[in-house]
Design an enzyme around this catalytic site. Structure first.
Site, short mmCIF file in Angstrom:
data_model
loop_
_atom_site.label_atom_id
_atom_site.label_comp_id
_atom_site.label_asym_id
_atom_site.label_seq_id
_atom_site.Cartn_x
_atom_site.Cartn_y
_atom_site.Cartn_z
N SER A 119 0.86 -1.25 0.05
CA SER A 119 0.20 0.13 0.13
C SER A 119 0.76 1.38 -0.04
CB SER A 119 -0.65 -0.04 1.23
OG SER A 119 -1.76 -0.91 1.28
N HIS A 140 -0.83 -2.46 -6.99
CA HIS A 140 -1.60 -2.11 -5.89
C HIS A 140 -3.19 -2.08 -6.37
CE1 HIS A 140 -2.64 0.84 -2.71
NE2 HIS A 140 -2.93 -0.09 -2.25
N GLU A 152 -3.22 0.57 -9.09
CA GLU A 152 -2.24 1.59 -9.26
C GLU A 152 -0.71 0.65 -9.51
OE1 GLU A 152 -1.64 3.62 -5.42
OE2 GLU A 152 -1.40 5.15 -6.28
N ASN A 190 -2.76 6.22 -1.30
CA ASN A 190 -2.79 6.39 0.38
C ASN A 190 -2.07 7.85 0.69
OD1 ASN A 190 -4.37 4.20 1.17
ND2 ASN A 190 -2.56 2.72 0.50
C1 LIG Z 1 -5.51 0.53 2.02
C2 LIG Z 1 -4.99 0.50 0.31
O1 LIG Z 1 -3.90 0.29 0.19
C3 LIG Z 1 -5.90 0.76 -0.79
C4 LIG Z 1 -7.53 0.63 -0.54
O2 LIG Z 1 -7.92 -0.29 -0.89
S1 LIG Z 1 -8.44 1.79 0.19
C5 LIG Z 1 -10.12 1.13 -0.06
C6 LIG Z 1 -10.62 1.27 -1.18
N1 LIG Z 1 -12.07 1.01 -1.15
C7 LIG Z 1 -12.93 1.74 -0.83
O3 LIG Z 1 -12.89 3.03 -0.92
C8 LIG Z 1 -14.34 0.95 -0.88
C9 LIG Z 1 -15.63 1.90 -0.53
N2 LIG Z 1 -16.62 1.18 -0.36
C10 LIG Z 1 -17.38 1.03 -1.45
O4 LIG Z 1 -16.95 1.29 -2.54
C11 LIG Z 1 -18.56 0.24 -1.01
O5 LIG Z 1 -18.98 0.58 0.29
C12 LIG Z 1 -18.43 -1.54 -1.61
C13 LIG Z 1 -18.11 -1.55 -2.88
C14 LIG Z 1 -17.43 -2.11 -0.62
C15 LIG Z 1 -19.93 -2.01 -1.09
O6 LIG Z 1 -20.80 -1.25 -2.00
P1 LIG Z 1 -22.42 -0.93 -1.15
O7 LIG Z 1 -23.12 -0.74 -2.23
O8 LIG Z 1 -22.09 -0.28 -0.08
O9 LIG Z 1 -22.53 -2.55 -0.54
P2 LIG Z 1 -23.33 -3.88 -1.34
O10 LIG Z 1 -24.67 -3.42 -2.10
O11 LIG Z 1 -23.60 -4.73 -0.34
O12 LIG Z 1 -22.21 -4.36 -2.41
C16 LIG Z 1 -22.12 -3.73 -3.81
C17 LIG Z 1 -21.34 -4.98 -4.63
O13 LIG Z 1 -20.19 -5.27 -4.00
C18 LIG Z 1 -20.02 -6.59 -3.61
N3 LIG Z 1 -19.01 -6.47 -2.20
C19 LIG Z 1 -19.21 -5.80 -1.27
N4 LIG Z 1 -18.42 -6.10 -0.46
C20 LIG Z 1 -17.37 -7.07 -0.91
C21 LIG Z 1 -16.31 -7.58 -0.55
N5 LIG Z 1 -15.79 -7.37 0.41
N6 LIG Z 1 -15.92 -8.60 -1.34
C22 LIG Z 1 -16.24 -8.94 -2.60
N7 LIG Z 1 -17.23 -8.13 -3.00
C23 LIG Z 1 -18.09 -7.32 -2.18
C24 LIG Z 1 -21.32 -7.07 -3.21
O14 LIG Z 1 -21.25 -8.47 -3.33
C25 LIG Z 1 -22.48 -6.39 -4.15
O15 LIG Z 1 -22.38 -7.23 -5.50
P3 LIG Z 1 -23.56 -7.60 -5.87
O16 LIG Z 1 -24.83 -6.97 -5.30
O17 LIG Z 1 -23.62 -7.81 -7.16
O18 LIG Z 1 -23.66 -9.04 -5.31
N1 LIG Z 2 -6.50 -4.02 3.51
C1 LIG Z 2 -6.46 -3.25 2.56
O1 LIG Z 2 -7.48 -2.56 2.23
C2 LIG Z 2 -5.38 -3.15 1.60
C3 LIG Z 2 -4.22 -3.87 1.72
N2 LIG Z 2 -3.04 -3.81 0.91
C4 LIG Z 2 -1.91 -4.33 1.13
O2 LIG Z 2 -2.07 -5.77 0.78
C5 LIG Z 2 -1.13 -6.37 1.87
C6 LIG Z 2 -2.05 -7.51 2.67
O3 LIG Z 2 -2.99 -6.81 3.39
P1 LIG Z 2 -4.18 -7.47 3.90
O4 LIG Z 2 -4.64 -8.56 2.95
O5 LIG Z 2 -5.22 -6.32 4.21
O6 LIG Z 2 -3.54 -8.13 5.18
P2 LIG Z 2 -4.24 -9.51 6.16
O7 LIG Z 2 -3.86 -9.38 7.54
O8 LIG Z 2 -5.63 -9.76 5.76
O9 LIG Z 2 -3.63 -10.78 5.21
C7 LIG Z 2 -2.13 -10.74 5.17
C8 LIG Z 2 -1.74 -12.30 5.02
O10 LIG Z 2 -0.39 -12.63 4.88
C9 LIG Z 2 -0.01 -13.61 5.58
N3 LIG Z 2 1.41 -13.86 5.90
C10 LIG Z 2 2.13 -13.03 6.65
N4 LIG Z 2 3.44 -13.15 6.40
C11 LIG Z 2 3.54 -13.94 5.31
C12 LIG Z 2 4.75 -14.59 4.69
N5 LIG Z 2 5.92 -14.58 5.20
N6 LIG Z 2 4.29 -15.49 3.90
C13 LIG Z 2 3.18 -15.87 3.46
N7 LIG Z 2 2.01 -15.18 4.07
C14 LIG Z 2 2.14 -14.34 4.96
C15 LIG Z 2 -0.83 -13.50 6.66
O11 LIG Z 2 -0.94 -14.76 7.69
P3 LIG Z 2 -0.99 -14.43 9.22
O12 LIG Z 2 -2.45 -13.90 9.49
O13 LIG Z 2 -0.78 -15.81 9.83
O14 LIG Z 2 -0.04 -13.65 9.67
C16 LIG Z 2 -2.26 -13.18 6.45
O15 LIG Z 2 -2.98 -14.56 6.30
C17 LIG Z 2 -0.46 -5.48 2.51
O16 LIG Z 2 0.93 -5.00 2.01
C18 LIG Z 2 -1.50 -4.16 2.66
O17 LIG Z 2 -0.86 -3.00 2.92
C19 LIG Z 2 -3.59 -3.18 -0.31
C20 LIG Z 2 -4.51 -2.59 -0.63
C21 LIG Z 2 -5.68 -2.61 -0.09
#
Ligand SMILES: CC(=O)CC(=O)SCCNC(=O)CCNC(=O)[C@H](O)C(C)(C)COP(=O)(O)OP(=O)(O)OC[C@H]1O[C@@H](n2cnc3c(N)ncnc32)[C@H](O)[C@@H]1OP(=O)(O)O
Ligand SMILES: NC(=O)C1=CN([C@@H]2O[C@H](COP(=O)(O)OP(=O)(O)OC[C@H]3O[C@@H](n4cnc5c(N)ncnc54)[C@H](OP(=O)(O)O)[C@@H]3O)[C@@H](O)[C@H]2O)C=CC1
Length: 284
Positions: A119, A140, A152, A190
């Site tokens: 991320s 990403h 990304e 991010n």
């Molecule tokens: C941290 C990082 O490094 C980067 C990141 O990822 S940051 C996070 C980026 N993501 C966001 O910002 C997500 C923001 N939220 C959303 O866009 C929406 O709330 C959401 C798409 C998650 C859910 O949408 P919603 O309209 O509120 O809910 P809902 O109607 O239940 O879901 C819409 C569809 O998405 C699907 N869905 C929801 N959550 C899901 C999940 N966790 N996994 C898979 N599919 C999912 C649902 O199945 C649904 O599809 P269908 O109706 O066709 O089955």
């Molecule tokens: N959460 C988010 O919204 C997003 C996250 N990311 C990035 O994706 C990556 C994973 O995040 P996320 O899936 O949320 O994290 P989770 O904690 O859900 O999953 C991480 C997984 O990796 C496993 N793991 C840890 N170390 C090892 C290893 N050495 N070899 C194999 N598996 C390992 C963990 O096992 P255990 O639980 O046993 O430690 C766990 O099952 C991070 O880099 C995060 O920044 C990117 C986009 C969005």
């Protein structure tokens, strides 16, 4: 180059989602994690989502079976020895990621591209532990992977044009939209999103409003699909903290200091939805 066989490392919320979309798009996928338990949980989630897609008429039963047949699991990185691409999605920690990449570099074929779903961590630094920095890249995905269109794509200092092109093409095959960015802390996504989430946590910490009110303001006032605290719980508070630390260390600017309340929650094991408690409580 042509990509057919993929390994996804880490069967958490991101890794399982990435494995699912790759298998759905026709790639052979090996899902790797440290424990069989984590793999079973990851596969169970995929099965549930595919069953729902069939139920909703978005996928045929044939496609569901074909997708599942293209997926296998392994706890050994040695099994990357026939893969064209490896996508790492383990915890957001440089030491863990570099250990994985350095081991992977020993086992994956010489032509294989090694991608990280990090991320925020520098791709250039991850690439430096391998003998193939030109074939290391950031890929990403956004959460939830099956729904979100963006990937990304981060070019490290030494990422080659050939590697970039192969990953750009492959992203399109997943029916996702690639956006190219350079290797700076937090990339674009991010660097913009996480300070907003951190600031939302500060408003709770400073008693400006309750979490529900903060989320309502951003949902109803700014049309965000989820409020920032619901989104933080969804991403994982540990991941949010790691990202803020990368921004803070990487830019050396106090505007990225993580909110003490975020640190406290993570220390308490309140990691958000995945642990059952964060700013909100979750069943099951
Ligand atoms: C941290 C990082 O490094 C980067 C990141 O990822 S940051 C996070 C980026 N993501 C966001 O910002 C997500 C923001 N939220 C959303 O866009 C929406 O709330 C959401 C798409 C998650 C859910 O949408 P919603 O309209 O509120 O809910 P809902 O109607 O239940 O879901 C819409 C569809 O998405 C699907 N869905 C929801 N959550 C899901 C999940 N966790 N996994 C898979 N599919 C999912 C649902 O199945 C649904 O599809 P269908 O109706 O066709 O089955
Ligand atoms: N959460 C988010 O919204 C997003 C996250 N990311 C990035 O994706 C990556 C994973 O995040 P996320 O899936 O949320 O994290 P989770 O904690 O859900 O999953 C991480 C997984 O990796 C496993 N793991 C840890 N170390 C090892 C290893 N050495 N070899 C194999 N598996 C390992 C963990 O096992 P255990 O639980 O046993 O430690 C766990 O099952 C991070 O880099 C995060 O920044 C990117 C986009 C969005």
């Amino acid at each position: 180059m042509s990509i057919q066989n993929i390994m996804v490392i880490g069967a958490g919320q991101m890794g399982a989602g990435i494995a699912q979309v790759c298998a759905q798009s026709g790639f052979q996928v090996k899902l790797n994690d440290l424990s069989q338990d984590a793999l079973d949980k990851g596969i169970k989630g995929i099965e549930k989502r595919l069953a729902r897609a069939v139920e909703k008429g978005r996928m045929s039963e044939q496609d569901q079976n074909d997708t599942l047949n293209r997926l296998s699991t392994t706890t050994s990185l040695q099994d990357s020895n026939d893969c064209d691409l490896v996508i790492e999605a383990v915890v957001e920690n440089m030491d863990v990621k570099t250990k994985v990449f350095s081991e992977l570099d020993q086992h994956a074929p010489k032509h294989a591209i090694l991608a990280s779903n990090t991320s925020s961590l520098p791709i250039t630094e991850i690439a430096a532990v391998t003998e193939r920095a030109d074939q290391v890249i950031g890929m990403h995905f956004m959460n939830p992977v099956p729904v979100m269109k963006l990937v990304e794509i981060i070019r490290g200092l030494q990422t080659s044009d050939e590697t970039y092109k192969a990953i750009e093409d492959m992203t399109k095959q997943l029916d996702k939209n690639p956006v190219e960015v350079n290797d700076f802390p937090g990339f674009v996504s991010n660097r913009v999103l996480m300070p907003m989430i951190n600031e939302a946590i500060y408003t709770v910490y400073e008693g400006v409003a309750e979490p529900e009110a903060v989320d309502e303001v951003m949902k109803l006032g700014m049309n965000h699909p989820m409020g920032p605290l619901t989104l933080a719980d969804f991403i994982g508070l540990d991941t949010c903290l790691y990202i803020m630390e990368v921004l803070h260390d990487g830019f050396g600017d106090s505007k990225y200091r993580p909110c003490p309340l975020l640190r406290q929650y993570v220390k308490a094991g309140w990691l958000g939805k995945k642990s059952g408690r964060g700013f909100y409580k979750y069943e099951g």
